[in-house]
Write a protein that holds these residues in place. Sequence first.
Motif, PDB file in Angstrom:
ATOM      1  N   TYR A 157       0.824  -1.213   0.000  1.00 24.55           N
ATOM      2  CA  TYR A 157       0.000   0.000   0.000  1.00 24.55           C
ATOM      3  C   TYR A 157       0.857   1.260   0.000  1.00 24.55           C
ATOM      4  O   TYR A 157       0.639   2.181  -0.798  1.00 24.55           O
ATOM      5  CB  TYR A 157      -0.937   0.009   1.207  1.00 24.55           C
ATOM      6  N   TYR A 158       1.850   1.336   0.876  1.00 28.14           N
ATOM      7  CA  TYR A 158       2.677   2.540   0.969  1.00 28.14           C
ATOM      8  C   TYR A 158       3.460   2.808  -0.311  1.00 28.14           C
ATOM      9  O   TYR A 158       3.583   3.948  -0.755  1.00 28.14           O
ATOM     10  CB  TYR A 158       3.665   2.418   2.133  1.00 28.14           C
ATOM     11  N   SER A 159       4.008   1.765  -0.897  1.00 27.71           N
ATOM     12  CA  SER A 159       4.922   1.959  -2.026  1.00 27.71           C
ATOM     13  C   SER A 159       4.223   1.973  -3.376  1.00 27.71           C
ATOM     14  O   SER A 159       4.821   2.348  -4.381  1.00 27.71           O
ATOM     15  CB  SER A 159       5.987   0.857  -2.026  1.00 27.71           C
ATOM     16  N   SER A 160       2.962   1.573  -3.419  1.00 28.98           N
ATOM     17  CA  SER A 160       2.302   1.432  -4.718  1.00 28.98           C
ATOM     18  C   SER A 160       2.120   2.766  -5.417  1.00 28.98           C
ATOM     19  O   SER A 160       1.963   3.814  -4.788  1.00 28.98           O
ATOM     20  CB  SER A 160       0.942   0.744  -4.544  1.00 28.98           C
ATOM     21  N   ALA A 161       2.145   2.696  -6.732  1.00 28.58           N
ATOM     22  CA  ALA A 161       1.828   3.844  -7.580  1.00 28.58           C
ATOM     23  C   ALA A 161       1.011   3.301  -8.753  1.00 28.58           C
ATOM     24  O   ALA A 161       0.828   2.094  -8.891  1.00 28.58           O
ATOM     25  CB  ALA A 161       3.092   4.540  -8.062  1.00 28.58           C
ATOM     26  N   THR A 162       0.522   4.179  -9.582  1.00 28.55           N
ATOM     27  CA  THR A 162      -0.409   3.737 -10.609  1.00 28.55           C
ATOM     28  C   THR A 162       0.299   3.104 -11.811  1.00 28.55           C
ATOM     29  O   THR A 162       1.449   3.432 -12.133  1.00 28.55           O
ATOM     30  CB  THR A 162      -1.278   4.923 -11.074  1.00 28.55           C
ATOM     31  N   ASP A 163      -0.409   2.174 -12.444  1.00 23.95           N
ATOM     32  CA  ASP A 163       0.027   1.522 -13.690  1.00 23.95           C
ATOM     33  C   ASP A 163       1.468   1.004 -13.585  1.00 23.95           C
ATOM     34  O   ASP A 163       1.779   0.199 -12.739  1.00 23.95           O
ATOM     35  CB  ASP A 163      -0.136   2.476 -14.870  1.00 23.95           C
ATOM     36  N   ASP A 164       2.350   1.510 -14.456  1.00 26.19           N
ATOM     37  CA  ASP A 164       3.735   1.044 -14.482  1.00 26.19           C
ATOM     38  C   ASP A 164       4.649   1.868 -13.582  1.00 26.19           C
ATOM     39  O   ASP A 164       5.872   1.739 -13.652  1.00 26.19           O
ATOM     40  CB  ASP A 164       4.268   1.065 -15.915  1.00 26.19           C
ATOM     41  N   GLU A 165       4.067   2.737 -12.775  1.00 26.43           N
ATOM     42  CA  GLU A 165       4.777   3.548 -11.780  1.00 26.43           C
ATOM     43  C   GLU A 165       5.796   4.487 -12.416  1.00 26.43           C
ATOM     44  O   GLU A 165       6.815   4.843 -11.815  1.00 26.43           O
ATOM     45  CB  GLU A 165       5.422   2.647 -10.722  1.00 26.43           C
ATOM     46  N   ILE A 166       5.507   4.911 -13.635  1.00 29.25           N
ATOM     47  CA  ILE A 166       6.413   5.819 -14.348  1.00 29.25           C
ATOM     48  C   ILE A 166       6.411   7.198 -13.710  1.00 29.25           C
ATOM     49  O   ILE A 166       7.467   7.798 -13.470  1.00 29.25           O
ATOM     50  CB  ILE A 166       6.033   5.885 -15.838  1.00 29.25           C
TER      51      ILE A 166
END
Length: 499
Positions: A134-143
Motif C-alpha cells: 500500500y505505501y509503495s504502490s503507484a499507478t500503472d507502471d509507476e512511471i
Amino acid sequence: MSLTLQQVAAHNNASSCWVIIANKVYDVTDFLPDHPGGRKVILQYAGRDATSVYEPLHPPDALEKNIPPEKHLGSLTQDAQNTISEQNKKKKKTVDEERVERAQREKPKIERMLSLRDIEHVARKVLSHKALAYYSSATDDEITYNENERAFSRFFFNARVLRAVSRCNTSTTILGFSSSIPVFVCGAALAKLGHPLGEACITIGAHKTGIIQMISSNASLSSGEISAARPSPSQVLFFQLYKNKDNSIAEKRVKEIESQGYKAIFLTVDAVVASNRERDLRAPFELEDMEKAGLQGTTEGEKPRQIGDATAEEEQIQEGKETEFGGTAGSLLNNDDVDMTWEETIPWLRSVTKLPIVLKGIQCVEDAVRAAEAGVDGILISNHGGRQLEYSLPSMEVLYRLHKQRPDIFSKMEVYLDGGVRRGTDVLKALCLGAKAVGMGRPFLYALSAYGEAGVVKTVHILERELVAGMRLLGVSSLQELTPEMVERVDWQPVSAKL
C-alpha cells in the motif's frame, strides 16, 4: 446483551452478517452494500472475529459513525472473550509475520541512518507485505512515481561563493504558521499499517521538531484522537479533506475538524476515483502464494478455511460484479465527490469555513492560475506521489513551468510541492523556483514504520542537516536569499559508446 461464539457464528452470510471487533458484536448486514471496500471483505469474517484486520484500517469511531446504535448487539461473554484470547495466543504466525519479526530484530540502530533512503531501506524490510504494497504502490507502471524523483536530477545549482554563511536559518512560515524547516508532513492514509500508534506517533515527532503535520481524511486514527495526541494545544495541524459527495456530510466533517483545532484545509482535487495501483492489488495474491494456508484466525484443531474456499453466498458474489479493483486505496475513495467543480465546490467550501483553503493536487499551470483566480490561499502542486494519473508531469517540472510562464502567481498565494522529495537539496531547488515549502508523505510513513517516533525525529534532523549544508554551499544564510537564478534546468544528452 452478552453473546457466545456459537451465537455469532450462526450469522455468517450476506442475509445475516455479524462480526466481532474488540470483543463486541455488530450486525453489519445492512451495511454490506455501503462498505467502501466492498462486501466481500466483510463476508470473509462473517460470524467471526475481525479485529486484527479491522483495527489497522479504521479509526475507532468508524463503527459509531457507520453502524446504527441498534446494530451494536452487545459484548461477548467472558468465556467467549477468554476463548478468543487463547486462540490468538495459539495462532500460528504466517510466513510474512515471521519475516517481519526477524527483520525487526536484525534492523540496524537508528544512529546508522544517514539519509532518508537509509530509513526507507529498513522500513521496506520491517513492513508487512500488505503495508509495503500500500505505501509503495503507484499507478500503472509507476512511471510518474519514478519520474517525480528523477525530475530533481535535471535541476542543477549555480552556487555563489565568498559569502558569510556561519549562521544559517532554516525556519519559515506556512500559511503564517511557524515551521523549523520548509517541510511539512503531507497527508497519508493508514499509518497504523506501519506502526500500532499510527498518526499520533508522527504528531509527537512533529511537535518535538517544530514542523507541521497534515492529517488525511483516511487516517487510521480519528481526527479527534490525533488532535488530542498533541503534546501542546498550540501545535499546528492541517487537514487533508477528501470531500464526501453528500454536501451535508462534508460540511459536518469540516465543522468537526474546525472544532478540533485544525488550522487549514487542504482540499484533495486529484483523487476523485481509484487509480490502478497494481502493486497494491497484487498483494493478496502474493500473500496467498506465500502462505499456502487459511485466513488468519485458524486455531489448533480447527480445519483451515482456505483462501480459495467460499460459501455459496460468496461464490455468487465472486461470479457476479464484485471483482475488486480498488485495493486498499480504492476502498477509501468510494464515497468521494466525483463532480467537484471550480464554479461550485470552492465557493461552497468557502461558505462553510473561515479556515485557509489550499488545493492539493494541482498538475498544470492553467489550474494554478484558476486557483489564484478562485481566491484560495494556496496550492499544493502534486500528482499524488504518482498514485493517480500515470504520465502526470513530475511536480518539479510543473513548478518550473509555473515559474517560467506565470511568475506573478507566487505573489497571489502560497505554492507548495510534493512528490519525489528525498534530499535537502531537492527542497532547496523547489524553494529557488518559488515554492514556500514542500510536503513529504512516504518518507514519514517509512520513518514511523522503521523506528517509530524516533524515526520521525531522525528524518527531520537529517533534512535539517542537509538543508544547512546545501544553503552554505549555495552561499545563502536564509531561505529568503534563494532565487530562481540559483538553479538551472539541464537535459543531459547520453553519449553513445563507440562500437
